[in-house]
Design a protein around this motif. Structure first.
Motif, PDB file in Angstrom:
ATOM      1  N   THR A  57      21.276  -7.147  86.186  1.00 47.71           N
ATOM      2  CA  THR A  57      22.415  -6.387  85.659  1.00 47.71           C
ATOM      3  C   THR A  57      22.023  -4.937  85.449  1.00 47.71           C
ATOM      4  O   THR A  57      21.036  -4.640  84.778  1.00 47.71           O
ATOM      5  N   CYS A  58      22.803  -4.025  86.033  1.00 43.64           N
ATOM      6  CA  CYS A  58      22.513  -2.597  85.883  1.00 43.64           C
ATOM      7  C   CYS A  58      23.644  -1.843  85.210  1.00 43.64           C
ATOM      8  O   CYS A  58      23.480  -0.678  84.827  1.00 43.64           O
ATOM      9  N   LEU A  59      24.816  -2.480  85.055  1.00 43.70           N
ATOM     10  CA  LEU A  59      25.958  -1.834  84.403  1.00 43.70           C
ATOM     11  C   LEU A  59      26.845  -2.930  83.831  1.00 43.70           C
ATOM     12  O   LEU A  59      27.137  -3.905  84.511  1.00 43.70           O
ATOM     13  N   MET A  60      27.269  -2.749  82.577  1.00 41.99           N
ATOM     14  CA  MET A  60      28.181  -3.707  81.944  1.00 41.99           C
ATOM     15  C   MET A  60      29.291  -2.971  81.214  1.00 41.99           C
ATOM     16  O   MET A  60      29.053  -1.947  80.566  1.00 41.99           O
ATOM     17  N   VAL A  61      30.492  -3.516  81.349  1.00 39.92           N
ATOM     18  CA  VAL A  61      31.675  -2.950  80.704  1.00 39.92           C
ATOM     19  C   VAL A  61      32.447  -4.078  80.039  1.00 39.92           C
ATOM     20  O   VAL A  61      32.737  -5.096  80.669  1.00 39.92           O
ATOM     21  N   GLU A  62      32.758  -3.886  78.773  1.00 40.91           N
ATOM     22  CA  GLU A  62      33.542  -4.874  78.014  1.00 40.91           C
ATOM     23  C   GLU A  62      34.586  -4.108  77.215  1.00 40.91           C
ATOM     24  O   GLU A  62      34.250  -3.346  76.315  1.00 40.91           O
ATOM     25  N   PHE A  63      35.866  -4.294  77.585  1.00 44.37           N
ATOM     26  CA  PHE A  63      36.913  -3.544  76.888  1.00 44.37           C
ATOM     27  C   PHE A  63      38.294  -4.099  77.202  1.00 44.37           C
ATOM     28  O   PHE A  63      38.458  -4.949  78.075  1.00 44.37           O
ATOM     29  N   ALA A  64      39.270  -3.620  76.448  1.00 44.53           N
ATOM     30  CA  ALA A  64      40.679  -3.829  76.755  1.00 44.53           C
ATOM     31  C   ALA A  64      41.258  -2.461  77.097  1.00 44.53           C
ATOM     32  O   ALA A  64      40.920  -1.463  76.458  1.00 44.53           O
ATOM     33  N   VAL A  65      42.089  -2.423  78.134  1.00 46.67           N
ATOM     34  CA  VAL A  65      42.617  -1.144  78.617  1.00 46.67           C
ATOM     35  C   VAL A  65      44.129  -1.238  78.769  1.00 46.67           C
ATOM     36  O   VAL A  65      44.642  -2.225  79.314  1.00 46.67           O
ATOM     37  N   LYS A  66      44.813  -0.205  78.294  1.00 48.21           N
ATOM     38  CA  LYS A  66      46.270  -0.123  78.439  1.00 48.21           C
ATOM     39  C   LYS A  66      46.629   1.166  79.171  1.00 48.21           C
ATOM     40  O   LYS A  66      46.061   2.220  78.893  1.00 48.21           O
ATOM     41  N   PHE A  67      47.575   1.060  80.090  1.00 44.70           N
ATOM     42  CA  PHE A  67      48.019   2.206  80.884  1.00 44.70           C
ATOM     43  C   PHE A  67      49.466   2.541  80.542  1.00 44.70           C
ATOM     44  O   PHE A  67      50.289   1.642  80.375  1.00 44.70           O
ATOM     45  N   LEU A  68      49.746   3.815  80.483  1.00 41.79           N
ATOM     46  CA  LEU A  68      51.113   4.301  80.300  1.00 41.79           C
ATOM     47  C   LEU A  68      51.374   5.309  81.426  1.00 41.79           C
ATOM     48  O   LEU A  68      50.809   6.405  81.432  1.00 41.79           O
ATOM     49  N   VAL A  69      52.232   4.898  82.378  1.00 39.52           N
ATOM     50  CA  VAL A  69      52.414   5.676  83.601  1.00 39.52           C
ATOM     51  C   VAL A  69      53.880   6.082  83.751  1.00 39.52           C
ATOM     52  O   VAL A  69      54.761   5.234  83.924  1.00 39.52           O
ATOM     53  N   PRO A  70      54.186   7.385  83.715  1.00 36.77           N
ATOM     54  CA  PRO A  70      55.566   7.839  83.946  1.00 36.77           C
ATOM     55  C   PRO A  70      55.881   7.856  85.451  1.00 36.77           C
ATOM     56  O   PRO A  70      55.013   8.154  86.273  1.00 36.77           O
TER      57      PRO A  70
END
Length: 277
Positions: A57-70
């Protein structure tokens, strides 16, 4: 049929070219090895992604993401354009690709047959007093307004790319992972008439460099917002303890004062009888 003749020098060059091509291909394949570990999270909104190189493992990402797109839709009069907002989250079942390097890394997260692609770029740098840190230096989001699950009746639908400009986010000491429960919001500028795209990340733990153990984050570095909130939570308790200690000390001093004054001999208040003697 004619026979192809190669000199020894040409053969060696061709062999070297094949070897270099094979090595380059193996490096590319290693760089693109991504794993989706979102099933390990109890939070239905939270995704966990890892990039692995040569089985590590060289990179780890743990998150929740929300997008708001007009995006634009045609008004009822068939002439004017009005702006609607598409709001959606990063799905846990997304596909992952990534590149790991000594000073630059990146992760690409895509879903809906590449209708949406989130790219996050990381870099290392040396700051004052020789302190080495890593940060997010760019976020790019590709979206397709012809994808109708989020974009309803979009006018002139098609693919657009939104990017940040001179970003320096989530700055973290090298060798540590960034941790933040609070929401971190970044605004991207879209190729669709310079519209502002909002990307909000929360419940975050990220580490793009120097992961010591496979699938394991290094020591956490809490964001300023979390540190402030923790201080706000603990400050009333600390003040209460200090106030209680002051009260105890005051009562103790008063108790000793009463004991000392009680043991001293009491002189009579009316001393006239001594004068008559």
């Amino acid at each position: 049929m004619g026979r192809l003749n190669f000199s020894t020098k040409e053969s060696a060059g061709l062999l070297l070219l094949c070897v270099c091509g094979a090595v380059a291909l193996s490096v590319v394949l290693a760089e693109q090895e991504g794993e989706n570990l979102s099933g390990l999270s109890d939070n239905p909104d939270k995704a966990i992604f890892a990039v692995r190189e040569n089985g590590t493992t060289c990179l780890m990402v743990e998150f929740a993401v929300k997008f708001l797109v007009p995006y634009d839709v045609l008004a009822l009069n068939g002439i004017d354009l009005i702006t609607e907002q598409a709001s959606f989250t990063l799905p846990r079942g997304a596909e992952i690709e990534g590149i790991c390097g000594r000073t630059e890394s990146e992760i690409h997260i895509s879903w809906k047959n590449n209708a949406y692609i989130l790219r996050i770029y990381f870099s290392k740098e040396i700051r004052e007093k020789g302190i080495e840190v890593w940060k997010i230096n760019k976020i790019q989001f590709v979206y397709d307004t012809s994808e109708t699950s989020h974009f309803i009746n979009a006018y002139n639908p098609g693919k657009h790319t939104a990017s940040t400009h001179k970003l320096s986010a989530l700055v973290t000491p090298a060798g540590r992972s960034y941790v933040c429960l609070a929401q971190q919001t970044v605004t991207l500028i879209s190729s669709d008439h310079q519209k502002g795209i909002t990307v909000s990340m929360y419940d975050i733990q990220i580490q793009p460099f120097d992961i010591a153990s496979d699938f394991m984050f290094s020591a956490p570095y809490k964001c300023i917002t979390d540190q402030r909130e923790h201080l706000e939570e603990t400050l009333p308790l600390i003040l209460g303890l200090v106030l209680g200690l002051i009260i105890i000390i005051t009562l103790t001093i008063y108790h000793f004062h009463l004991k000392l004054t009680a043991t001293q001999p009491q002189l009579p208040r009316d001393r006239s009888m001594y004068k008559n003697m």
